[in-house]
Design a protein around this motif. Structure first.
Motif, PDB file in Angstrom:
ATOM      1  N   TYR A  69       0.831  -1.203   0.000  1.00 40.53           N
ATOM      2  CA  TYR A  69       0.000   0.000   0.000  1.00 40.53           C
ATOM      3  C   TYR A  69       0.868   1.257   0.000  1.00 40.53           C
ATOM      4  O   TYR A  69       0.528   2.260  -0.622  1.00 40.53           O
ATOM      5  N   ASN A  70       2.020   1.197   0.714  1.00 36.52           N
ATOM      6  CA  ASN A  70       2.909   2.358   0.785  1.00 36.52           C
ATOM      7  C   ASN A  70       3.990   2.345  -0.280  1.00 36.52           C
ATOM      8  O   ASN A  70       4.435   3.385  -0.735  1.00 36.52           O
TER       9      ASN A  70
ATOM     10  N   GLY B 173       2.708  -2.245  15.232  1.00 39.44           N
ATOM     11  CA  GLY B 173       2.106  -0.998  15.692  1.00 39.44           C
ATOM     12  C   GLY B 173       3.166   0.069  15.898  1.00 39.44           C
ATOM     13  O   GLY B 173       2.999   1.221  15.485  1.00 39.44           O
ATOM     14  N   ALA B 174       4.287  -0.323  16.524  1.00 40.52           N
ATOM     15  CA  ALA B 174       5.368   0.628  16.781  1.00 40.52           C
ATOM     16  C   ALA B 174       5.909   1.178  15.470  1.00 40.52           C
ATOM     17  O   ALA B 174       6.113   2.390  15.323  1.00 40.52           O
ATOM     18  N   VAL B 175       6.103   0.289  14.484  1.00 42.90           N
ATOM     19  CA  VAL B 175       6.662   0.727  13.198  1.00 42.90           C
ATOM     20  C   VAL B 175       5.684   1.653  12.482  1.00 42.90           C
ATOM     21  O   VAL B 175       6.089   2.661  11.885  1.00 42.90           O
ATOM     22  N   THR B 182       7.513   9.991  10.846  1.00 38.95           N
ATOM     23  CA  THR B 182       8.686  10.342  10.030  1.00 38.95           C
ATOM     24  C   THR B 182       8.410  10.280   8.540  1.00 38.95           C
ATOM     25  O   THR B 182       9.217  10.732   7.742  1.00 38.95           O
ATOM     26  N   PHE B 183       7.289   9.707   8.131  1.00 41.30           N
ATOM     27  CA  PHE B 183       6.952   9.476   6.724  1.00 41.30           C
ATOM     28  C   PHE B 183       7.917   8.524   6.043  1.00 41.30           C
ATOM     29  O   PHE B 183       7.941   8.445   4.826  1.00 41.30           O
ATOM     30  N   SER B 188      10.716   1.732   6.771  1.00 38.53           N
ATOM     31  CA  SER B 188      10.431   1.077   8.049  1.00 38.53           C
ATOM     32  C   SER B 188       9.625  -0.209   7.844  1.00 38.53           C
ATOM     33  O   SER B 188       9.889  -1.222   8.487  1.00 38.53           O
ATOM     34  N   LEU B 189       8.667  -0.178   6.892  1.00 36.04           N
ATOM     35  CA  LEU B 189       7.889  -1.402   6.656  1.00 36.04           C
ATOM     36  C   LEU B 189       8.748  -2.481   5.997  1.00 36.04           C
ATOM     37  O   LEU B 189       8.581  -3.669   6.277  1.00 36.04           O
TER      38      LEU B 189
END
Lengths: 213, 221
Positions: A69-70, B173-175, B182-183, B188-189
């Protein structure tokens, strides 16, 4: 909960069904290709296919959904959340299906393959007439289970904003402040769809029985 | 890219907290599901139809609905029944029940797969039913149920991610929280996927090693 809201949820269940059926169908197609790659001769192809299967089976679907999605808009592909969801669901289920199909193809007996070679079938004919029918029949129960998992997994696409059954239930619950019957109703609709898949699976097993060779 | 990585470094405490919550939830849920699964399997195998039928219905209900819906039902629907839970206990209960139902089916099949001859032999040498269960049925069943149980328990690790939806502060959740501050969503994902991948592969590897060691005890039926 009144009848109008219930009708809304039944319609949303339709979206869930479409989402799942599409994902399963695309997943089988990709799964066959990936399974072919895991069984292929060239080593790099095998390794790539194994990495693919391991990645999509090792990462939680929710994380895959968020990633696609991102990621896709970040690389310049502006797609709807429905498309991103469908992509993640199909890729994820294809990895599982590739594994079950691999098991199916590996359990086609060598004798049958040799017999096909003996009567002069080409590799494609052998695949088309002997290996594929047997392997697919053997994997029907596993594919039915996978279809049920995907139906249940499709609830997760609500998180990236696809308005399917779970999302609709959430919206109704948020507006009438009575979540218990709404989610219970959603659960019931999922149960019914699960039951339908089970019945279809039984019918498919009867229609395509595994004849002992 | 390196700038993004440096930003993520600032969030190290949250990330570590997320990992600890994820693994803690997972281990607790795994232990609870094994206990629940075993209890359901024993009750259904030896309790007669009065116990079997209602339990069968419960297992069907949980296996027939998405985990996400069960989590919502417990967390948002619970208060209407006087069951107000915080996110972490709600998540743990949902996960343990979910895993327990799936494991109970595996355990039940395992109990049924122990050859009747072995049980009869144990009775012949004068073992009580409890002794037979503890010395014959349990060890034989353990070897058989190990591979599918490992799969289900690894599945529970991945399902902890779903609990982020009811704001359990676990890794996913934290990520997501960090991403929205931070966008740096993609980075991060991506790193998050890699960490789950590594964790799952590690567990699968451990499971296969255990299977290899225990296969010595596999009987030929």
């Amino acid at each position: 909960m009144d009848g109008k809201l219930f009708l809304l949820m039944v319609k949303a269940a339709g979206v869930t069904a479409v989402c799942s059926v599409l994902a399963i169908a695309i997943g089988i197609a990709i799964g066959i290709v990936v399974c072919g790659a895991t069984l292929a001769r060239p080593k790099p192809l095998q390794i790539a296919a194994r990495l693919y299967v391991s990645f999509f089976r090792g990462v939680p679907l929710l994380v895959q959904l968020l990633l696609f999605y991102n990621l896709l808009p970040a690389v310049g592909l502006n797609i709807s959340s429905f498309f991103a969801a469908e992509l993640a669901l199909s890729l994820c289920t294809s990895a599982y299906q590739a594994e079950t199909l691999r098991g199916g193809f590996l359990s086609v007996s060598t004798g049958l393959k040799e017999a096909a070679d003996m009567v002069g079938m080409t590799l494609w004919q052998r695949f088309r007439r002997v290996e594929a029918p047997i392997a697919l029949r053997l994997t029907i129960p596993a594919i039915v289970n996978e279809a049920i998992s995907i139906l249940h997994a499709s609830a997760l696409v609500s998180v990236i904003g696809v308005v399917e059954l779970t999302k609709t239930a959430g919206e109704i619950a948020a507006s009438n402040y009575d979540p218990l019957p709404v989610y219970a109703c959603a659960g019931l609709l999922y149960l019914i769809m699960t039951y339908v898949i089970q019945l279809l699976g039984l019918a498919a097993e009867r229609r395509f029985p595994v004849r002992s060779a | 890219m390196t700038g993004d990585l440096a930003i993520l470094g600032h969030y190290l405490p949250q990330l570590i907290g997320g990992v600890v919550t994820t693994i803690g939830l997972w281990v607790a849920a795994a232990i609870l599901s094994i206990v629940i699964g075993m209890a359901i399997a024993l009750a259904r195998s030896f309790g007669g139809p009065v116990v079997n039928l209602p339990l069968a219905l419960c297992v069907q209900l949980i296996r027939g609905t998405p985990f996400l819906v069960q989590v919502f039902l417990l967390y948002f629907g619970g208060p209407a029944l006087g069951l107000s839970l915080d996110p972490i206990p709600a998540g743990l209960i949902a996960l343990a029940l979910f895993g327990g139902c799936y494991l109970s089916e595996v355990f039940r099949a395992g109990i049924r797969a122990v050859p009747p001859g072995h049980v009869e032999a144990a009775a012949c040498v004068g073992m009580t039913r409890l002794q037979t269960f503890r010395r014959i049925v349990l060890p034989e069943m353990f070897v058989m149920v190990l591979p599918p149980s490992v799969n289900i328990i690894i599945g529970l690790l991945k399902d902890t991610a779903i609990l982020s939806v009811i704001s359990v502060p676990e890794l996913t959740g934290a990520v997501q929280q960090i991403g929205s501050e931070t966008f740096a969503f993609v980075l991060s994902l991506g790193l998050l996927s890699l960490s789950y991948w590594a964790l799952v592969e590690l567990c699968a590897h451990a499971g296969r090693a255990a299977e290899r060691r225990l296969s010595t005890f596999r009987f030929v039926s």
